[in-house]
Design an enzyme around this catalytic site. Structure first.
Site, mmCIF file in Angstrom:
data_model
loop_
_atom_site.group_PDB
_atom_site.id
_atom_site.type_symbol
_atom_site.label_atom_id
_atom_site.label_comp_id
_atom_site.label_asym_id
_atom_site.label_seq_id
_atom_site.Cartn_x
_atom_site.Cartn_y
_atom_site.Cartn_z
ATOM 1 N N VAL A 272 2.850 0.105 4.639
ATOM 2 C CA VAL A 272 1.446 -0.265 4.775
ATOM 3 C C VAL A 272 1.143 -1.392 3.801
ATOM 4 O O VAL A 272 1.562 -1.352 2.637
ATOM 5 C CB VAL A 272 0.519 0.942 4.504
ATOM 6 N N ASP B 232 0.963 17.075 9.628
ATOM 7 C CA ASP B 232 1.347 16.413 8.371
ATOM 8 C C ASP B 232 0.119 16.224 7.482
ATOM 9 O O ASP B 232 -0.074 15.160 6.891
ATOM 10 C CB ASP B 232 2.012 15.069 8.658
ATOM 11 N N GLY C 265 0.782 -1.225 0.000
ATOM 12 C CA GLY C 265 0.000 0.000 0.000
ATOM 13 C C GLY C 265 0.813 1.273 0.000
ATOM 14 O O GLY C 265 0.293 2.337 -0.331
ATOM 15 N N GLY C 266 2.067 1.200 0.378
ATOM 16 C CA GLY C 266 2.911 2.383 0.420
ATOM 17 C C GLY C 266 3.937 2.273 1.524
ATOM 18 O O GLY C 266 3.838 1.417 2.414
ATOM 19 N N ALA C 267 4.928 3.136 1.470
ATOM 20 C CA ALA C 267 5.999 3.146 2.465
ATOM 21 C C ALA C 267 6.466 4.571 2.663
ATOM 22 O O ALA C 267 6.373 5.418 1.772
ATOM 23 C CB ALA C 267 7.162 2.259 2.035
ATOM 24 N N GLY C 268 6.969 4.827 3.864
ATOM 25 C CA GLY C 268 7.486 6.142 4.203
ATOM 26 C C GLY C 268 8.637 6.029 5.170
ATOM 27 O O GLY C 268 9.211 4.949 5.371
ATOM 28 N N SER C 269 8.961 7.151 5.784
ATOM 29 C CA SER C 269 10.088 7.169 6.713
ATOM 30 C C SER C 269 9.792 6.417 7.998
ATOM 31 O O SER C 269 10.716 6.009 8.700
ATOM 32 C CB SER C 269 10.463 8.619 7.045
ATOM 33 N N TYR C 270 8.507 6.216 8.309
ATOM 34 C CA TYR C 270 8.150 5.639 9.603
ATOM 35 C C TYR C 270 7.550 4.241 9.491
ATOM 36 O O TYR C 270 7.155 3.669 10.495
ATOM 37 C CB TYR C 270 7.169 6.564 10.328
ATOM 38 N N GLY C 271 7.494 3.678 8.286
ATOM 39 C CA GLY C 271 6.989 2.322 8.145
ATOM 40 C C GLY C 271 6.375 2.105 6.779
ATOM 41 O O GLY C 271 6.449 2.957 5.883
#
Length: 594
Positions: free
Chosen positions: A237, A349, A229-235
């Protein structure tokens, strides 16, 4: 053969008891420690010797071979007789001499002793196994001549029970019962009516909450393959489409504990806002796992960025679509006001990638704001040192403490990439003053103006990408030169961004009685000059402004806004108003539209 007070010529092993063995009284088959069956012809001699030694009856006496007299000599010492007073039809533990045969073979006697010892050992093991399985045979009694299995010490309890157990309590299995918090996640969690239950308040700002035990799970066992589902700096999905869940796995323990704590607070606030005021738009935590560092949220059709790109390819939007967009963002604005003022929570955010929608043919039916990884507690919060007691299914209750960083403002989180911040925050970054030098919790009114301005920027991005740009020969972007600065915030980029806003917003924002209550809605060049402290920064800003007038003047002058978008652009101009009072009052959020 007579059996009065004497043994037969063939010694038998005695089990004691009445005329019949206890296992003959049972409903089941007769007991045989070695599971011996009828001897075969090939093993007739060995079976005969075993029958003589174990005291069993001869099946074919005529086939037995008599012993020679010179093979065995008379015993010099009479063997001690077991006075048990029981029958000898079963198994035994001793060999007795009789008056018919006074001479016994030492080999038979030694074999009988060995067999008796083996019998006692086997029966003792069998008895222990039966005792462990809880198998109680009717009519079973202690057998004479056997070594009983070791028993645990039993003392009567105060209830009169000799098993040291409480008769009024149900007997649990040896493995125990798995509590709710230790179960796996196998299906979509039920909608909760309460997430946090207040337990006590030790000090001011230090409440202790008990977390709903049904929210914790041990591991994911949904039975389907998730999609990325997606990824970022904090984890990252993962999306489970069949169950309609989005599971976020944190990248580190500290990030997980911070986001989990604020998600618990936000989820409880979301339930109360919906129940008491009818305010939605706040994502609600459904479940979480401490060992896996995971949080479970409901899955949505798309985020706002993906929704805008799909909308741009579908042609001009209908009136139903624009009305649903306006209605969704009014709900998000109310949700942010409630979080900042009533709950003491500032998101920090708000952007298109963190707004999730459900839609049918682009008509938005549900819209929430998520991704609480940067959320902080402002000055209106009463839970800055909150503790959460979590039942994980183990013996000890886990305690999650809200980290101190959750209530301390970090300016790098406030400014972010600079794309969605108001001019006051960008000016503090350029001048290195104001919020850039501030410590402690952020003020709730400052947090509210930041969140609402960012919400207006997200709505402006959606309108430019999905509604206005498809109608123009040249698409218009909300930020023109961000990638020229390698996606990094710098003073030069901040000045460039302010100059672009001063050139674009007059062509987009409508001047209506609603938007001009607190003055012209867009940023004025004179106001930007006053907010910039250094003379060299002012000269750089003037240079960027002249460049955009040369390159984008005709493009911005050619913009014609359809009347269907006037209401939505009024909401944008109020959320991104140059005057902070207009953002704090937001009459459009609380006034019913005709």
């Amino acid at each position: 053969m007579a059996r009065s007070r004497r043994r037969s010529s063939v010694d038998e092993m005695d089990v004691g008891g009445s005329a019949t063995s206890e296992y003959e009284n049972c409903g089941g088959p007769s007991f045989s420690p070695l599971n011996l069956s009828r001897p075969k012809k090939s093993t007739r001699g060995r079976s005969l010797r075993s029958a003589q030694a174990w005291g069993g009856k001869q099946l074919h006496p005529e086939r037995s071979t008599p012993l020679a007299r010179n093979d065995c000599g008379p015993s010099s010492k009479p063997r001690r007789r077991h006075e048990v007073g029981r029958s000898n039809k079963g198994l035994g533990a001793s060999l007795d001499r009789t008056d018919e045969d006074t001479s016994q073979c030492p080999r038979i006697r030694a074999s009988a002793i060995r067999c008796g010892a083996s019998t006692r050992k086997i029966v003792r093991i069998t008895g222990e196994c039966d005792a462990q399985q809880g198998d109680s045979r009717p009519g079973r009694s202690e057998m004479a001549g056997w070594h009983s299995p070791p028993k645990r010490r039993r003392t009567p309890s105060r209830h009169g029970n000799s098993d040291n157990e409480r008769s009024h309590l149900p007997r649990l299995s040896s493995h125990g019962v798995v509590r709710v918090g230790g179960r796996p996640l196998t299906q979509t969690p039920l909608q909760k009516t309460i997430i946090l239950q207040p337990k006590l308040v030790r000090k001011v700002f230090m409440p202790t909450f008990t977390v709903n035990p049904e929210m914790h799970y041990r591991r994911v066992a949904l039975g389907e393959i998730p999609k990325f589902g997606g990824a970022g700096s904090y984890g990252e999905v993962q999306i489970f489409k069949q169950t309609g869940l989005a599971i976020k796995t944190a990248s580190s323990r500290s990030c997980f504990e911070h986001e989990l704590a604020v998600s618990l607070l936000t989820g409880e606030c979301s339930l109360r806002a919906q129940a008491s005021l009818g305010i939605g738009g706040i994502i609600c935590l459904m479940a979480f796992s401490l060992p896996s560092k995971q949080m479970v949220f409901p899955a949505y059709d798309a985020d706002l960025n993906a929704y805008g790109y799909r909308l741009s390819r579908s042609g001009p939007p209908s009136v139903l679509v624009t009305e649903s967009i306006e209605r969704a963002f009014i709900g998000l604005g109310r949700a942010l006001v409630y979080l900042n003022t009533s709950c003491g929570l500032t998101h920090l955010d708000v952007k298109g990638g963190n707004i999730f929608v459900n839609h049918s043919h682009f008509v938005i039916s549900d819209c929430v704001i998520g991704d609480l990884s940067l959320m902080t507690l402002n000055t209106n919060s009463m839970a800055m040192r909150a503790e959460f007691e979590i039942d994980t299914g183990e013996e000890e209750i886990k305690t999650l403490r809200l980290p101190r960083s959750a209530s301390q403002m970090t300016f790098s989180f406030v400014i972010g990439h600079g794309l969605n911040q108001p001019i006051s925050v960008i000016a503090d970054f350029i001048n290195n003053s104001g919020l850039a030098k501030s410590t402690g919790p952020i003020k709730h009114d400052v947090g509210l103006t930041i969140d609402l301005y960012a919400l207006g920027q997200a709505l402006l991005e959606l309108l430019l990408v999905g509604c206005i740009s498809p109608c123009l020969s040249v698409p218009i972007l909300r930020t023109a030169t961000y990638y020229y600065y390698s996606n990094k915030l710098s003073v030069d980029y901040a000045l460039d961004l302010l100059a672009y806003r001063c050139s674009l917003y007059p062509a987009l924002f409508p001047t209506t009685p609603l938007t001009t209550i607190y003055g012209i809605p867009w940023d004025q060049v004179e106001g930007v000059f006053e907010s910039i402290a250094g003379a060299h920064h002012r000269e750089a800003f003037r240079a960027h402004l002249e460049r955009y007038r040369l390159t984008h003047r005709r493009l911005f002058a050619s913009i014609r806004i359809p009347s269907a978008f006037t209401g939505v652009l009024e909401l944008v101009s109020l959320l991104c108003h140059a005057n902070e009072k207009a953002r704090l009052s937001i009459p459009l959020l609380w006034t019913p539209r005709p």
